[in-house]
Scaffold this active site. Structure first.
Site, PDB file in Angstrom:
ATOM      1  N   ASP A  31       1.970  59.539 -21.364  1.00 11.86           N
ATOM      2  CA  ASP A  31       2.110  58.806 -22.624  1.00 11.86           C
ATOM      3  C   ASP A  31       2.151  57.323 -22.280  1.00 11.86           C
ATOM      4  O   ASP A  31       2.704  56.954 -21.236  1.00 11.86           O
ATOM      5  CB  ASP A  31       3.405  59.202 -23.353  1.00 11.86           C
ATOM      6  CG  ASP A  31       3.349  58.904 -24.837  1.00 11.86           C
ATOM      7  OD1 ASP A  31       3.413  59.862 -25.630  1.00 11.86           O
ATOM      8  OD2 ASP A  31       3.237  57.719 -25.203  1.00 11.86           O
ATOM      9  N   TYR A 151      -8.684  56.209 -37.894  1.00  9.52           N
ATOM     10  CA  TYR A 151      -7.982  57.455 -37.574  1.00  9.52           C
ATOM     11  C   TYR A 151      -8.817  58.672 -37.983  1.00  9.52           C
ATOM     12  O   TYR A 151      -9.047  59.583 -37.188  1.00  9.52           O
ATOM     13  CB  TYR A 151      -6.622  57.472 -38.272  1.00  9.52           C
ATOM     14  CG  TYR A 151      -5.703  58.556 -37.756  1.00  9.52           C
ATOM     15  CD1 TYR A 151      -5.039  58.403 -36.549  1.00  9.52           C
ATOM     16  CD2 TYR A 151      -5.509  59.731 -38.463  1.00  9.52           C
ATOM     17  CE1 TYR A 151      -4.196  59.407 -36.054  1.00  9.52           C
ATOM     18  CE2 TYR A 151      -4.669  60.729 -37.996  1.00  9.52           C
ATOM     19  CZ  TYR A 151      -4.013  60.562 -36.793  1.00  9.52           C
ATOM     20  OH  TYR A 151      -3.184  61.553 -36.321  1.00  9.52           O
TER      21      TYR A 151
END
Ligand code: UDP
Length: 335
Positions: A31, A151
Site C-alpha cells: 500500500d 474512477y
C-alpha cells in the site's frame, strides 16, 4: 496459503488481512497510503505471518518486492486504488495509473505466480444508472470524459485487462463490483458518507446532507464483503464478474437520521450543496453471487453499531493494536 493483498491499508484490505492472518495464512501487503491509513497497518503489528511493503503497484518497487518474496503467491486480492468522490479530481492521475499500469503489474505477478486473483471493481462502472437495480450485464451510463470518469473508466479498463489475462493466459481471475462497503477501519479522513456522518454525530456537529438527501445507496458491512470474496475466489468462474453488496436501499437523509439515533447525538441535519455528478441511486442484482451460496448477514443497525464503536475507540486512542506479540515484518527493498 501465501497471499498478496494490494491496497491492504484500506477499509476492505485491512479487514481482509486480519481475517486471513487469523486463519493462519501468510499475508503480504502493499500500500502506498494514498488513501489507506498507516494506522490500519500498525494495528496488525505482532502477527509473525504479516509482511508489509510501502509502495504503489505502478512502481518498480512493487515488482521487486514480489520477486524478493518469491513471486509464488497462491492467491492475490487486488484492491489497490485511491477512493473517495472528492479524490476523483484531486488524485486523478493516481487513479488512472493505478487502474492501468498498476493492474497490469498485478496481473503479471499473478500470471508468474500461477495465483488465483480477485479484482475489486466498483458499482461506479455503471455510472449514473438508467435502470435499478443493476445486474452484471448492464453496460452502464458512463462518459469517457465525464466528471467521475477517472474512477469509473479506470475501473472499467481494469476489468478489461483482467478479462484479457483470463482469455490469453488462462489466469484464474474473477472480478467483484463492490457497492458502498463500510465498517471499522475506514479512514477518519475518508470523505465518504458514513465516516463523515459518524464523526459529525460524535462531535455534535450538523450532519451534512447533500441536496435534499433523497438519493439512495445500499450499504454493505465489511464482513459480508469478505464472505463474498471467499465465495467468489473459491467457487466463482474465471473471467466472470459478480456484484457484491446489499440490495436494501436507504435515502441519505434517512441514513443521517439513523446515524444520529445510533450515536445518541444531539446533532441536527444541515443541507449542503449536492455535487452535480452525484449518482441518484445504486442497487445491485445479487442473484449471481447468491448462486455461489453467499448471503448478507449483517444489517445496517448492527453494522453501524460496530463502526461507531470502532470510531469512538480510534478517536480516543489513535492507534489500536490488535495483538501485542512480535513486531510485524516490514520488508526493505534495500536489503
Ligand atoms: N453525501 C452526503 N453528505 C456527505 C457525503 C456524502 O449527503 O457529507 C451523499 C452523496 O451525495 C452521495 C452519498 O452520500 O449521494 C454517498 O456518497 P459517498 O461519497 O459515500 O460515495 P458514492 O456512493 O457517491 O460513491
Amino acid at each position: 496459503m501465501k497471499i498478496l493483498i494490494t491496497g491492504g491499508a484500506g477499509l476492505v484490505g485491512s479487514n481482509l488481512s486480519k481475517r486471513l492472518l487469523d486463519e493462519g495464512h501468510s499475508v503480504f501487503v502493499v500500500d502506498n497510503f494514498t488513501t489507506g491509513s498507516e494506522e490500519n497497518v500498525k494495528s496488525l503489528q505482532g502477527y509473525e505471518n504479516y509482511s508489509f511493503c510501502e509502495c504503489g503497484i505502478e512502481s518498480p518497487d512493487f515488482i521487486k518486492f514480489c520477486e524478493k518474496v518469491g513471486c509464488d503467491f497462491d492467491r492475490i486480492y487486488h484492491l489497490a486504488c485511491p477512493t473517495g468522490v472528492p479524490n476523483i479530481d484531486i488524485l486523478a492521475e493516481e487513479m488512472l495509473i493505478s487502474c492501468s499500469i498498476g493492474t497490469l503489474n498485478v496481473l503479471r505477478i499473478a500470471e508468474k505466480s500461477k495465483a488465483r486473483l480477485l479484482f475489486t471493481s466498483s458499482s461506479e462502472v455503471y455510472g449514473e444508472p438508467e435502470k435499478t437495480p443493476q445486474d452484471e450485464k448492464y453496460t452502464g451510463n458512463v462518459e469517457t470524459t465525464g466528471p467521475r470518469a477517472n474512477y469509473e473508466e479506470g475501473k472499467r479498463f481494469s476489468e478489461t485487462l483482467v478479462a484479457h489475462f483470463v482469455k490469453k493466459y488462462g489466469l484464474h481471475a474473477v472480478t467483484v463490483r463492490l457497492f458502498n462497503a463500510y465498517g471499522p477501519n475506514m479512514s477518519l479522513k475518508d470523505q465518504r458518507v458514513l465516516p463523515r456522518f459518524i464523526q459529525q454525530a460524535l462531535r455534535g456537529d450538523g450532519l451534512t446532507v447533500q441536496g435534499e438527501g433523497s438519493q439512495t445507496r445500499t450499504l454493505c458491512f465489511v464482513s459480508d464483503i469478505l464472505d463474498g470474496f471467499e465465495a467468489v475466489i473459491s467457487k466463482g468462474t474465471p473471467g466472470e464478474i459478480y456484484n457484491l453488496g446489499s440490495d436494501s436501499a436507504i435515502t441519505i437523509r434517512e441514513l443521517a437520521e439513523f446515524v444520529i439515533a445510533a450515536v445518541g447525538s444531539e446533532s441536527e441535519i444541515v443541507s449542503v450543496p449536492r455535487p452535480e455528478h452525484d449518482h441518484s441511486s445504486r442497487m445491485p442484482v445479487l442473484e449471481k453471487i447468491r448462486s455461489l451460496g453467499w448471503r448478507q448477514k449483517v444489517d445496517l443497525k448492527l453494522g453501524l453499531q460496530k463502526m461507531i464503536e470502532n470510531f469512538k475507540l480510534r478517536l480516543e486512542y489513535p492507534v489500536v493494536h490488535n495483538v501485542d506479540t512480535a513486531p510485524q515484518q516490514r520488508l526493505s527493498l534495500q536489503e
